[in-house]
Design an enzyme around this catalytic site. Sequence first.
Site, short mmCIF file in Angstrom:
data_model
loop_
_atom_site.label_atom_id
_atom_site.label_comp_id
_atom_site.label_asym_id
_atom_site.label_seq_id
_atom_site.Cartn_x
_atom_site.Cartn_y
_atom_site.Cartn_z
N CYS A 118 0.80 -1.22 0.00
CA CYS A 118 0.00 0.00 0.00
C CYS A 118 0.84 1.28 0.00
CB CYS A 118 -0.98 -0.05 1.17
SG CYS A 118 -2.44 0.94 0.87
N ARG A 160 -12.47 6.38 -1.16
CA ARG A 160 -11.43 5.42 -0.83
C ARG A 160 -11.85 4.04 -1.36
NH1 ARG A 160 -7.57 7.08 2.32
NH2 ARG A 160 -6.90 4.99 2.99
N HIS A 183 -3.77 -5.66 2.67
CA HIS A 183 -3.42 -5.80 4.09
C HIS A 183 -4.05 -7.10 4.58
CE1 HIS A 183 -2.10 -1.61 4.36
NE2 HIS A 183 -3.17 -1.28 3.69
N1 GLN Z 1 -2.01 6.80 2.33
C1 GLN Z 1 -2.17 5.93 1.18
C2 GLN Z 1 -3.60 5.97 0.60
O1 GLN Z 1 -4.51 6.40 1.28
C3 GLN Z 1 -1.83 4.49 1.55
C4 GLN Z 1 -2.81 3.89 2.56
C5 GLN Z 1 -2.34 2.55 3.11
O2 GLN Z 1 -1.14 2.31 3.24
N2 GLN Z 1 -3.33 1.69 3.52
O3 GLN Z 1 -3.79 5.56 -0.53
#
Ligand code: GLN
Length: 243
Positions: free
Chosen positions: A93, A127, A192
């Site tokens: 990520c 998101r 994750h």
């Molecule tokens: N900050 C980055 C995003 O929001 C990565 C998020 C993460 O590592 N889960 O895309």
Amino acid sequence: MVLTVCHLYPDLLNLYGDRGNVQAFTQRCRWRGLPVQVKEVNLGQPVEFADYDFLFIGGGSDREQALLVTDLKNRVDALRMAVDKGLVVLAICGGYQLLGRYYRTPQGKRIPGLSLLDFYTEAGEQRLIGNVVIEAELAGKKTKIVGFENHGGKTFLNGLKPLGCVLSGHGNNGQDGWEGARYKNVFCSYLHGPLLPKNPVLTDYLITLALARKGYAAQLVALDDEIETIANQAMVERLSNKK
Ligand code: GLN
């Protein structure tokens, strides 16, 4: 022979317990009697990537990514050389995003990446969140990999090989059906879970690659992965039925 693991920025890039990836890699080595040691490297601490067999970089919020990017860019030449010599890398990520050309946050801030791999990341309004199943090819064998994603950034590969194709979930950007990226022995993913504890086949594949790079063409002894396999298959079926 000792397998050496570098965990980069464990205090800043550890979203959703991504340090579990290092624990899974090392424990599956130890269960097989393979000597393995881990070195944590934080902001400003020196590291010789050439001394390592496996490098892990976890996920993090936009804030943490911006905090460490200068420190990371100071390491790009050594990292590029190590990658070219086959260093096995897993970047998750936020750590994944920083290996590309840039990550533009929802506020329009452009966080420069290492340009180690040819892709870029642009954050959208929504998101990309949820459980994910992808199909990857590991050592010529199609393998289902499961996890969950929570990222604002949408990553677009410029001809780079993905880690796999999305069977359920969003993946890199929710548009092109790809998830993650691969280049030489570098593996990137938005998953994750942490990723490796949920996917023992992928963990063993990375261990095998690290051993092969040291000249040990090993056929790893099978471990009792019944629980992980059952959980993995249950997730695949649940998400397939949901579609
Ligand atoms: N900050 C980055 C995003 O929001 C990565 C998020 C993460 O590592 N889960 O895309």
